[in-house]
Every structure is written in structure tokens, then in C-alpha cells.
Write a protein that holds these residues in place. Structure first.
Motif, PDB file in Angstrom:
ATOM      1  N   LYS A 168       0.829  -1.195   0.000  1.00 19.18           N
ATOM      2  CA  LYS A 168       0.000   0.000   0.000  1.00 19.18           C
ATOM      3  C   LYS A 168       0.875   1.261   0.000  1.00 19.18           C
ATOM      4  CE  LYS A 168      -4.356   1.045   0.150  1.00 19.18           C
ATOM      5  NZ  LYS A 168      -5.397   0.440  -0.670  1.00 19.18           N
ATOM      6  N   MET A 169       1.915   1.269   0.827  1.00 19.81           N
ATOM      7  CA  MET A 169       2.829   2.425   0.872  1.00 19.81           C
ATOM      8  C   MET A 169       3.437   2.645  -0.508  1.00 19.81           C
ATOM      9  SD  MET A 169       4.831   1.972   4.537  1.00 19.81           S
ATOM     10  CE  MET A 169       5.882   3.429   4.373  1.00 19.81           C
ATOM     11  N   SER A 170       3.775   1.548  -1.170  1.00 23.17           N
ATOM     12  CA  SER A 170       4.393   1.653  -2.485  1.00 23.17           C
ATOM     13  C   SER A 170       3.397   2.188  -3.514  1.00 23.17           C
ATOM     14  CB  SER A 170       4.912   0.278  -2.898  1.00 23.17           C
ATOM     15  OG  SER A 170       5.410   0.323  -4.207  1.00 23.17           O
ATOM     16  N   ASP A 171       2.150   1.731  -3.409  1.00 19.57           N
ATOM     17  CA  ASP A 171       1.139   2.169  -4.379  1.00 19.57           C
ATOM     18  C   ASP A 171       0.711   3.618  -4.181  1.00 19.57           C
ATOM     19  OD1 ASP A 171       1.136  -0.325  -5.481  1.00 19.57           O
ATOM     20  OD2 ASP A 171      -0.753  -0.980  -4.578  1.00 19.57           O
ATOM     21  N   THR A 172       0.588   4.031  -2.901  1.00 16.86           N
ATOM     22  CA  THR A 172      -0.014   5.346  -2.639  1.00 16.86           C
ATOM     23  C   THR A 172       1.014   6.417  -2.308  1.00 16.86           C
ATOM     24  OG1 THR A 172      -0.212   4.899  -0.275  1.00 16.86           O
ATOM     25  CG2 THR A 172      -2.067   4.237  -1.658  1.00 16.86           C
ATOM     26  N   GLY A 173       2.214   6.022  -1.908  1.00 17.94           N
ATOM     27  CA  GLY A 173       3.195   7.009  -1.477  1.00 17.94           C
ATOM     28  C   GLY A 173       2.938   7.506  -0.060  1.00 17.94           C
ATOM     29  N   ALA A 174       1.921   6.934   0.605  1.00 18.52           N
ATOM     30  CA  ALA A 174       1.605   7.367   1.977  1.00 18.52           C
ATOM     31  C   ALA A 174       2.677   6.861   2.945  1.00 18.52           C
ATOM     32  CB  ALA A 174       0.241   6.824   2.384  1.00 18.52           C
ATOM     33  N   ASP A 175       2.752   7.485   4.134  1.00 16.81           N
ATOM     34  CA  ASP A 175       3.799   7.060   5.066  1.00 16.81           C
ATOM     35  C   ASP A 175       3.317   5.887   5.927  1.00 16.81           C
ATOM     36  OD1 ASP A 175       2.332   8.033   7.159  1.00 16.81           O
ATOM     37  OD2 ASP A 175       3.583   9.807   7.476  1.00 16.81           O
ATOM     38  N   TYR A 176       4.217   5.379   6.750  1.00 15.32           N
ATOM     39  CA  TYR A 176       3.956   4.161   7.513  1.00 15.32           C
ATOM     40  C   TYR A 176       2.783   4.302   8.487  1.00 15.32           C
ATOM     41  CZ  TYR A 176       4.505   0.554  11.029  1.00 15.32           C
ATOM     42  OH  TYR A 176       4.257  -0.465  11.902  1.00 15.32           O
ATOM     43  N   GLY A 239      13.843   3.415  -3.851  1.00 15.43           N
ATOM     44  CA  GLY A 239      14.008   2.029  -4.294  1.00 15.43           C
ATOM     45  C   GLY A 239      13.411   1.820  -5.675  1.00 15.43           C
ATOM     46  N   LYS A 240      12.208   2.362  -5.872  1.00 13.16           N
ATOM     47  CA  LYS A 240      11.554   2.247  -7.184  1.00 13.16           C
ATOM     48  C   LYS A 240      12.456   2.760  -8.294  1.00 13.16           C
ATOM     49  CE  LYS A 240       6.634   2.613  -6.086  1.00 13.16           C
ATOM     50  NZ  LYS A 240       5.465   3.510  -6.157  1.00 13.16           N
ATOM     51  N   GLU A 241      13.118   3.908  -8.014  1.00 11.27           N
ATOM     52  CA  GLU A 241      14.008   4.478  -9.038  1.00 11.27           C
ATOM     53  C   GLU A 241      15.131   3.513  -9.401  1.00 11.27           C
ATOM     54  OE1 GLU A 241      15.513   8.401  -8.206  1.00 11.27           O
ATOM     55  OE2 GLU A 241      13.606   8.994  -7.276  1.00 11.27           O
ATOM     56  N   PHE A 242      15.534   2.696  -8.426  1.00  8.77           N
ATOM     57  CA  PHE A 242      16.615   1.733  -8.679  1.00  8.77           C
ATOM     58  C   PHE A 242      16.074   0.386  -9.171  1.00  8.77           C
ATOM     59  CE2 PHE A 242      18.649   4.272  -5.116  1.00  8.77           C
ATOM     60  CZ  PHE A 242      19.521   4.959  -5.943  1.00  8.77           C
ATOM     61  N   GLY A 243      14.763   0.300  -9.402  1.00 10.21           N
ATOM     62  CA  GLY A 243      14.188  -0.980  -9.854  1.00 10.21           C
ATOM     63  C   GLY A 243      14.034  -1.978  -8.718  1.00 10.21           C
ATOM     64  N   LEU A 244      13.865  -1.464  -7.486  1.00 12.41           N
ATOM     65  CA  LEU A 244      13.794  -2.341  -6.313  1.00 12.41           C
ATOM     66  C   LEU A 244      12.439  -2.208  -5.606  1.00 12.41           C
ATOM     67  CD1 LEU A 244      17.329  -1.496  -4.872  1.00 12.41           C
ATOM     68  CD2 LEU A 244      16.691  -3.582  -6.100  1.00 12.41           C
ATOM     69  N   THR A 245      11.969  -3.300  -5.056  1.00 10.97           N
ATOM     70  CA  THR A 245      10.714  -3.318  -4.302  1.00 10.97           C
ATOM     71  C   THR A 245      11.036  -3.680  -2.856  1.00 10.97           C
ATOM     72  OG1 THR A 245       9.552  -4.117  -6.249  1.00 10.97           O
ATOM     73  CG2 THR A 245       8.433  -4.426  -4.148  1.00 10.97           C
TER      74      THR A 245
END
Lengths: 429, 429
Positions: A168-176, A239-245
Motif C-alpha cells: 500500500k505504501m508503495s502504491d499510494t506514497g503514503a507514510d507508515y 528504491g523504485k528508481e533503482f528498480g527495487l521493491t
């Protein structure tokens, strides 16, 4: 037709799911397995819950002795969770020759040796498919499908709550904090989320799975544990910019010399790894064996019916056994010499720091890394200089040991030019 | 320590892999399973191959009676492939009370009922984990982990050769013939590739898997089969534009009324489906059960050691059983009334046509679809008008039946404005 009596200890989420499956698919199981499963006793205080599920009140009790003393009950499925009274009740049942089926990972990770001892004495069976990864047949795969394999590693997304939060954090950009709150509102996280978000639940499961994989008990206290509460939206985005999840993984490896390492922590994995595509509350486990190569199992790691499915499969399986196979561990998980485990494990790292934007800063920091035997793959400045003249820098390292990294970071933290080491996240490739 | 004698019939790729695993991991299996597996006879004509694998010549033979008459041999693993002499040999062994372990999907799909009959008479077991999806424990999952589930569907990439070819075509844009040739040169496809590329191999596996899933024999002749030899690079590329990946899938579903449909054909699936991410020679099977929900198993579907891993797991499993469980199918796969199966199944479609670029063409074509009860999702013209004044048009339909589609396409082919219906590919969502 073989008739087998069952007791259910507790009718919570999974207990209720199990009862529902046994009711709904009773005839199908009878026909295809040749076994007539009869629920003879349900231990549950909440009579409303019993009524809701349509359980006949005559079989409801709160007295474990009713279970222990019924010779027709051959299999006891436990849904209390936690250590007591589950542990004492189950030991009583095992000594009375009743096989147990449970989803109780905490009790299993902590008291496996006691349960095994009781099972041996009672000539009963111990079944715990439901303890790890819900309805996904990971335990049976390790015990009944990989007997010809020397297993090299096991890596998994084995906690649905944390995977839901990180996805969810990855999809929305929301914080923890915000995402955890939302997960709690939706019932994906507990009011007290510590067991999940601090990695305890994953650690219990990893202890069970790695013990089976490596055929010796891997006790909880040798498993490195780090939860997700320090994860930031910022790092997920970088991480996304580096191709990492970013995922919370349980990782266990057997080294060439037989030593074992086991750890639970947040970790960046490449986007194109199968585990990276496992989203939301789904779980998955990736195993590497010397014969079979890579295999992966994927499915729902929790929930009344998925976990109930594993319980029912264990009940049917146990009912079909003439004698029960127990583990052949070389140890009991107690008094294990440290030399059997690797604590100073190796990893690649992602490190985010805030440093002063001035000449010589990068040379100072990279110099410390070099002298600590940490080899860098990349150093990238991110974003602009802030109002205080500081800037964010991200380092990616090659494989190094935990101890080298710790040494380097201690020295780096003391450098005048370094304001803060914001994040240290391992990378697993 | 329980000592169990084994015979290996054939030492080809998988037979050799099995022998290697049994040698290498013999001690490990002894310790962890408490079973001492002894290879007492190998049936193989090629003595060079025996020497290459280090097989003691004293146990090499070409006479099946040596296996049948050795009372110490309890388990016979078969690697001949094909129907004869595998079938006759195995029936002899079963009648003599020896359990069999095999990867022979063709024989199993065609002669399961005979083998079961012999196994019942001989009180022996039938184990065939290796027949489907190599080392991935799909058979054990269906038989020992989903007993509590009413299984709704099973979908899988169950042939590595075709998945390799389709993945490669998608990556390189090369056409079918060229990619097949390359796969043959690399050993991923046979010199005579028909069993793989025409879908026979996948059909055998789907027959076995769906029979287990739905607990009644799903015979080969009710499975719709279509291979990949007509697949074009052009369609794969158009699919990409629509977010679709082309795979050869085995699909079997149980309808609400208990009827079963089963089919093997090329099919477009959305890129974000887990099966779409399964690349190269990897296999994966996605199962939906009423209790467990979605689960997926993934791994190498072929190869000496992966398939050998499944064989060894079956050997150990069989050796540990006091009595052997056989299928409880409601039928034997013979003389099954047609009403138990769905042949006119439903699907969405992708259709590529070449039509004249002139007024009224689309209205003519869509009119025929409409009158045949085929509802369209989209109609898109692709590329420019060619030198002959023709243009490519792609239709995507909503769910419709095979028979409606057939009716529509027959009429469309007769329209003057339609030069050719180039491709008809089902879409599975």
C-alpha cells in the motif's frame, strides 16, 4: 467407512472457518477420501458464536477432559493461539494418543520439542500445516515433496499484514503511520500490531520452515529480527528508481559448511523477482533445493477459510495415517552451539544519508567505507541542497558482512560532514 | 533402519537424474527419513550410460522378470516413456505387489484405470508426482493438501517447451518457425516437436491434474486441444499493446452444476496475472478452491534433477506408507456420458482480420457479430491501408460461447469486404 472423531478447541476466526469447511464439504470428503469426519466436541465459552455457526449445543463444552476422555476423538484441532492453555491442553491430548492439528506458530516455534516428546510417548501425530502461510501447502512440500533435496535457501513473504502495508505504501506514497492506521481500520492489522509489524510472527514461521528445510531445529533466538516500523515512503520511492521493491522477508540459508543463517527484516529485491510481484495480503515462499532448483508457492497467508483449508487437510491427512511421522531433527533447539549458525551474515546494502554539501564530503565517507572493507556499487546525490546546505546521498554497496557495515557506519556517524544516517536497508538479489 | 529395495526402469535423462540424486543424497535421506533406499536393479541396454553414471554392472539387466521376482524390490520407478513396454511391465510389477513411481504422463492419461486395477489387486501404490510439472509438488498438493476444498478451476503453464518459445517470441519479435528452430538447436524442443507444440503433452497433464482436482476421470478425448504452430509475432505484438501476454494454458473448470470443461490452447492473459510473469521454460499452476482461494505453484517443469526430485520424493513417500491410497474416482474414464462435460465453453476473444478499407465494412462485420450474439468490447484499426486497399482490424469480444463465435466467423468469412480472418485467440481473465 472409517469414522474419525474430532475436537475443535476454540471457534474464533480459523476455528469457525474450519467448522464451516467440515460442514459444507463433509460429504465430498467422505466420498473422495473414504473418511467420515465427526466433530464430537467443541471447546468454546462464547455460546453466541456456537449458535452463529450452527454448532449443536450438546457438543459444546469448556472442559478439556471431555476431549481427553472421549476415546472416539482421535484428532484435536487447536485454535486458542498463544502459549497457555494451548500448550498444556495439547500435551494432555497427545499423551492420551490423540493427534493434534494446529495453526499456533508461536507455541510451535517455542515448544516444538515438548510437543514432539509428548507425541512420541502417546504415539500420536503433530500436524501444523496451518501454522505457516495459511492454505499454501508449504509444510507438506518441505516434508513430503522435497525429501530428496538438500535445501539451500528459503525466502518468503510470510506475513500478510506487513506485505499489505508495504504494498500500500508503495502504491499510494503514503507514510507508515497513516498506512498502518488504514490497515487497522480495514482489519488487516491488529489494534496492537506489534506481533506483525515488529516481525515476531514472521520469525515464528521462519523458525518452523527453516527447521524443516534444514532438518535441524533453528531456534527463535538465533533469528535476526527487524520490523517495518522505521520504513519510510521516501526510501520506498528511491528504491523504485533503482528498480527495487521493498518487502519484509524471512530468509534462511544453509551454507556449504552446514551452518545456517536466518533473518527477518525489510529488504529491497529486484522488481522482476517473482517475490516482488506478490502484492497485498498474499504470501509466497521461494525455495531452492539442490535437485529441484527453484520452486515458489503462492497464496493467501491468513483468513478463516484459507487457514481452515490447511487445518482440514491436516485432519484428513492425520486420519489417513496408520502411524505418524515426527521430525528427525539432530537437535531439540536447546543448548545449540553458536558455531552451527551464522550471525555475521552477508548482504548488499542501500544506505541513505544526509550530508553537508561541501567539497571532500563524498571522499571522506567513501574512504571510511573502503577502509572498513565495504565496496560501493554506486553513490548518487538525490534532490537539491536544502536550506541548511545539506543534501541526501544514497549509497549502494556490493556484498559485505554485517560487522563490516556496522564498523563503517559507526565511523561515518562520527564524521562532521554527516548529519544523519537516515536508513540502512539490505538488498537481496 | 527400514531398508527398501528399488528398481529403475531406464536410465535416460530423468532416470539418470534420479540415480544421481539417490546416490548423492542417500545418507541425508537415511538420516532424515529413516529409510535406507537401495537400488537393486537397473533395466538399461546402454552399458556406456550405466558406466557414465557409475552404476555397478552386477545390478544392470534387461529382463523385467529380474525385477518382478526380487522380493526385496518394493518400488519400481519407470523412465521408458511411451505406452509399451512401460504399461505391460508396470502392470506385472503392480500385480506382484510392487508400488510404481513414474513420470509417464501419456501412459497415465491413457491407462490410469488399468494401472489402478492392477494396483488394487496387488495391494500396491501408484505414484506419479513427476508426471506433471517436474519437481513442483502439484499432485501432492491436489491429493494431500486440498482435501477440504471443492476445486473450482485449475489453470497452468504446464509445458516448458511452448512457454520457452512463446516467451522468446515475445522478447525478440521473431516468428514461430525461427524460434522453434532455435529452441531445437538449444535442446529445449525435440527434433519432432509435435508432442509439445501441438499441445499433446499439456493435454496429458491436464487430464491427470483435472481428474485429481475434480475427483473424477477427465478423459483425453473431451479435452479441446490447439497448439501454438499458428501463433504469429504480429499477434503477440498487438497483444502487448492491449496489455496481454500470450501463453499456452491448460484450463479446467468445474461448473456450478458439476459439469467439467477442459482445454489446452494459446490464450491471451492480462500482463499483471501471476501466470503472465512465468517466463522461459518455467511452469506454474494456479488453482482456485472454495476454501483456500487462489494458490499458485511455480518451478521447473522438466529436466533430469527437477523431475528426478519428484521421483525421489514419490519413492520416499511410497516407502513410508503402510498401505497405499488410490483414487476414489466416480468413473474410470471410459464410456462417460457427454452431459458430464462442457464442450461449448465460454471465452472472450481477440480476432484479427484483413478487410477492405471502404465505407460500411465495419458495420457489416459488427452486424454479423451482433446477430450471432457476440458482443464486442472494442474494434481497432491497426496500421495503414496497404497497397491493395486493405487494412488490419482487431476485435475484442466480451464473453461468448464457442458455438456463437463459430457461427459468426462462418458468416463473416463469406462477406465480400473480408479478405481473411487471420487469427482467433481466446482471452482468459
Amino acid at each position: 467407512m472409517k469414522k474419525v472423531g474430532i475436537a475443535l478447541l476454540g471457534l474464533g476466526t480459523v476455528g469457525g472457518g474450519t467448522y464451516r469447511i467440515l460442514e459444507k464439504n463433509h460429504e465430498m470428503i467422505k466420498k473422495s477420501e473414504g473418511i467420515d469426519l465427526e466433530v464430537r466436541c467443541v471447546l468454546e465459552k462464547n455460546l453466541d458464536r456456537c449458535r452463529e455457526l450452527g454448532v449443536d449445543e450438546s457438543i459444546v463444552s469448556t472442559d478439556i477432559d471431555r476431549v481427553v476422555n472421549d476415546p472416539e476423538i482421535k484428532i484435536v484441532a487447536e485454535f486458542f493461539g498463544g502459549i497457555e492453555p494451548a500448550r498444556s491442553f495439547l500435551i494432555k491430548c497427545l499423551l492420551a494418543g490423540k493427534s493434534i492439528v494446529t495453526a499456533n506458530k508461536e507455541m510451535f516455534a517455542k515448544h516444538w520439542h515438548e510437543l514432539e516428546e509428548a507425541a512420541r510417548k502417546g504415539k500420536a501425530g503433530l500436524y501444523f500445516e496451518a501454522s505457516c502461510v495459511g492454505g499454501v501447502p508449504i509444510i507438506r512440500t518441505l516434508t513430503e515433496s522435497m525429501q530428496g533435496n538438500n535445501i539451500q535457501s528459503i525466502k518468503g513473504i510470510i506475513n500478510g499484514t506487513t506485505n499489505y502495508i508495504l504494498s500500500k505504501m508503495s502504491d499510494t506514497g503514503a507514510d507508515y503511520a497513516e498506512t498502518l492506521k488504514e490497515a487497522q481500520d480495514l482489519g488487516y492489522a491488529e489494534f496492537n500490531p506489534s506481533a506483525d509489524v515488529d516481525g515476531f510472527d514472521a520469525t515464528y514461521k521462519l523458525s518452523i520452515l527453516s527447521s524443516l528445510a534444514f532438518r535441524k531445529k533453528v531456534p527463535l533466538d538465533i533469528i535476526y529480527r527487524e520490523g517495518i516500523s522505521k520504513v519510510t515512503a521516501e526510501d520506498i520511492n528511491y528504491g523504485k528508481e533503482f528498480g527495487l521493491t521493498l518487502k519484509l522477508l524471512g530468509i534462511a540459508k544453509q551454507h556449504e559448511d552446514g551452518r545456517i543463517e536466518a533473518r527477518v527484516h525489510p529488504v529491497f529485491i529486484p522488481n522482476d523477482e517473482p517475490l516482488a510481484t506478490v502484492k497485498g495480503s498474499f504470501n509466497a515462499v521461494h525455495i531452492v533445493g539442490d535437485a529441484v532448483g527453484d520452486i515458489m508457492l503462492y497464496g493467501r497467508g491468513a483468513g478463516d477459510l484459507p487457514t481452515g483449508s490447511a487445518i482440514v487437510s491436516d485432519i484428513v491427512y492425520a486420519a489417513g495415517q496408520k502411524s505418524h511421522k515426527l521430525s528427525c531433527f539432530k537437535n531439540n533447539g536447546l543448548h545449540i552451539p553458536n558455531r552451527e549458525f551464522v550471525r555475521d551474515f552477508e548482504s548488499e546494502y542501500y544506505i541513505r544519508m544526509t550530508v553537508k554539501e561541501e567539497a571532500g564530503v563524498l571522499s571522506d565517507v567513501t574512504g571510511v567505507f573502503g577502509r572498513s572493507n565495504v565496496s560501493l556499487r554506486s553513490v548518487i546525490q538525490k534532490g537539491d541542497v536544502d536550506n541548511n546546505g545539506n543534501v541526501t546521498v544514497i549509497f549502494e554497496t556490493h556484498v559485505t558482512t554485517e560487522s563490516s557495515m556496522e564498523k563503517a557506519l559507526k565511523k561515518i556517524a562520527k564524521l562532521d560532514c554527516v548529519l544523519e544516517v537516515n536508513s540502512i536497508i539490505r538488498i537481496e538479489k
